[in-house]
Scaffold this active site. Structure first.
Site, PDB file in Angstrom:
ATOM      1  CE  LYS A   1      -2.190  -0.846   3.807  1.00 32.85           C
ATOM      2  NZ  LYS A   1      -1.803  -2.434   4.303  1.00 32.85           N
TER       3      LYS A   1
ATOM      4  NE  ARG B   1      -5.156  -0.761   8.998  1.00 35.47           N
ATOM      5  CZ  ARG B   1      -3.803  -0.149   8.751  1.00 35.47           C
ATOM      6  NH1 ARG B   1      -3.904   1.076   8.574  1.00 35.47           N
ATOM      7  NH2 ARG B   1      -2.971  -0.866   8.498  1.00 35.47           N
TER       8      ARG B   1
ATOM      9  NE  ARG C   1       6.751  -2.436   6.757  1.00 34.01           N
ATOM     10  CZ  ARG C   1       5.476  -2.280   6.414  1.00 34.01           C
ATOM     11  NH1 ARG C   1       4.754  -2.020   5.415  1.00 34.01           N
ATOM     12  NH2 ARG C   1       4.790  -2.024   7.547  1.00 34.01           N
TER      13      ARG C   1
ATOM     14  NE  ARG D   1       5.056   0.229  10.748  1.00 29.55           N
ATOM     15  CZ  ARG D   1       4.080   0.110   9.863  1.00 29.55           C
ATOM     16  NH1 ARG D   1       4.174   0.658   8.710  1.00 29.55           N
ATOM     17  NH2 ARG D   1       2.843  -0.313  10.329  1.00 29.55           N
TER      18      ARG D   1
ATOM     19  NE  ARG E   1       0.580  -4.268  11.331  1.00 29.84           N
ATOM     20  CZ  ARG E   1       1.732  -4.029  10.642  1.00 29.84           C
ATOM     21  NH1 ARG E   1       2.870  -4.217  10.997  1.00 29.84           N
ATOM     22  NH2 ARG E   1       1.657  -3.227   9.381  1.00 29.84           N
TER      23      ARG E   1
HETATM   24  P1  AMP Z   1      -0.137   1.318   8.742  1.00 33.59           P
HETATM   25  O1  AMP Z   1       1.207   2.163   8.633  1.00 33.59           O
HETATM   26  O2  AMP Z   1      -1.370   1.684   7.786  1.00 33.59           O
HETATM   27  O3  AMP Z   1       0.332   0.122   8.877  1.00 33.59           O
HETATM   28  O4  AMP Z   1      -0.789   1.578  10.293  1.00 33.59           O
HETATM   29  C1  AMP Z   1       0.077   1.241  11.364  1.00 33.59           C
HETATM   30  C2  AMP Z   1      -1.025   1.079  12.602  1.00 33.59           C
HETATM   31  O5  AMP Z   1      -1.846   2.468  12.863  1.00 33.59           O
HETATM   32  C3  AMP Z   1      -2.260   0.288  12.642  1.00 33.59           C
HETATM   33  O6  AMP Z   1      -1.886  -1.294  12.713  1.00 33.59           O
HETATM   34  C4  AMP Z   1      -3.103   0.517  13.295  1.00 33.59           C
HETATM   35  O7  AMP Z   1      -2.926   0.422  14.758  1.00 33.59           O
HETATM   36  C5  AMP Z   1      -3.027   1.973  13.112  1.00 33.59           C
HETATM   37  N1  AMP Z   1      -4.183   2.758  12.132  1.00 33.59           N
HETATM   38  C6  AMP Z   1      -3.743   3.039  10.886  1.00 33.59           C
HETATM   39  N2  AMP Z   1      -4.716   3.239  10.152  1.00 33.59           N
HETATM   40  C7  AMP Z   1      -5.780   2.936  10.947  1.00 33.59           C
HETATM   41  C8  AMP Z   1      -7.165   3.140  10.468  1.00 33.59           C
HETATM   42  N3  AMP Z   1      -7.643   3.554   9.315  1.00 33.59           N
HETATM   43  N4  AMP Z   1      -8.019   2.713  11.558  1.00 33.59           N
HETATM   44  C9  AMP Z   1      -7.458   2.213  12.831  1.00 33.59           C
HETATM   45  N5  AMP Z   1      -6.249   1.953  13.087  1.00 33.59           N
HETATM   46  C10 AMP Z   1      -5.383   2.548  11.991  1.00 33.59           C
END
Ligand code: AMP
Length: 208
Positions: A13, A88, A122, A154, A165
């Site tokens: 993504k 999400r 990653r 991360r 996740r």
């Molecule tokens: P990402 O960088 O998109 O993988 O997001 C990292 C973390 O941020 C996720 O595992 C969630 O804990 C939180 N997060 C990001 N986007 C959302 C969302 N749309 N709704 C809820 N939690 C989110």
């Protein structure tokens, strides 16, 4: 052009959003990245949200919706945007549609096995946020090719957290997919090919 990109962890993504954002000259918005930046700055929001994302759990909808709403009001979103990793939950998706127009949703699909391999391998650049992994290794170990910044893993990319996740992703994604499918907005793309192959497919879907 208002776009959304969804998919499991490691589906590409972030990388595809960045290519899409440059190609269509639209803003790239990643709520996950915003949360990590807020945590770095030690803001109240950043510290509160970290309790959730550290273990791979979702941050509460209202917190995310507030961030997205605020970000979309900024000038660089006037020509359009790509929202990376949002929504999400079905609630986030439904509420988003009440305050924003949407042209397309890209769903990047990959098997769990690839997801786990990509995510646990990653590494991100601490300076410029460039992403490396098993399929895009850096030339020097732990050093960014682009800016010589240090690469790091991360905290939520560790094997146990990734499993959580993925579990949460599979539990919540189907109603979101159905909502966008019913609105004829969904473009499902196989995401396990090379970055360029996937991007070519994305471009084709978004321009025809
Ligand atoms: P990402 O960088 O998109 O993988 O997001 C990292 C973390 O941020 C996720 O595992 C969630 O804990 C939180 N997060 C990001 N986007 C959302 C969302 N749309 N709704 C809820 N939690 C989110």
């Amino acid at each position: 052009m208002n776009l959304i990109i969804i998919g499991p962890p490691g589906s590409g993504k972030g990388v595809q959003s960045s290519l899409i954002s440059k190609y269509f000259k639209i803003a790239h918005i990643s709520p996950g990245e915003i949360l990590r930046e807020e945590f770095e700055k030690k803001t109240k929001l950043g510290i509160e949200a970290e309790k959730y994302w550290r273990n791979g759990n979702l941050v509460p909808d209202e917190m995310i919706l507030k961030i997205v709403k605020k970000r979309l009001k900024q000038k660089d979103c006037k020509k359009g945007f790509i929202l990376d990793g949002f929504p999400r939950t079905l609630n986030e998706a439904q509420k988003f549609l009440r305050f924003s127009k949407l042209n397309n949703v890209v769903l990047l699909d990959i098997p769990d096995k690839i997801s786990i391999r990509r995510i646990t391998g990653r590494r991100e650049c601490s300076k410029c946020d460039a992403i490396y992994g098993p399929e895009i290794p850096s030339k020097k170990k732990r050093i960014c090719d682009k800016c010589s910044g240090k690469l790091y893993q991360r905290e939520d990319d560790s094997p146990n957290v990734v499993k959580n996740r993925l579990k949460i992703y599979h539990k919540s994604i189907n109603p979101i997919i159905n909502l966008f499918k019913n609105k004829r907005l969904l473009a499902k793309i196989e995401g396990s090919g090379s970055i360029q192959d996937v991007f070519n497919k994305v471009k084709e879907k978004l321009t025809t």
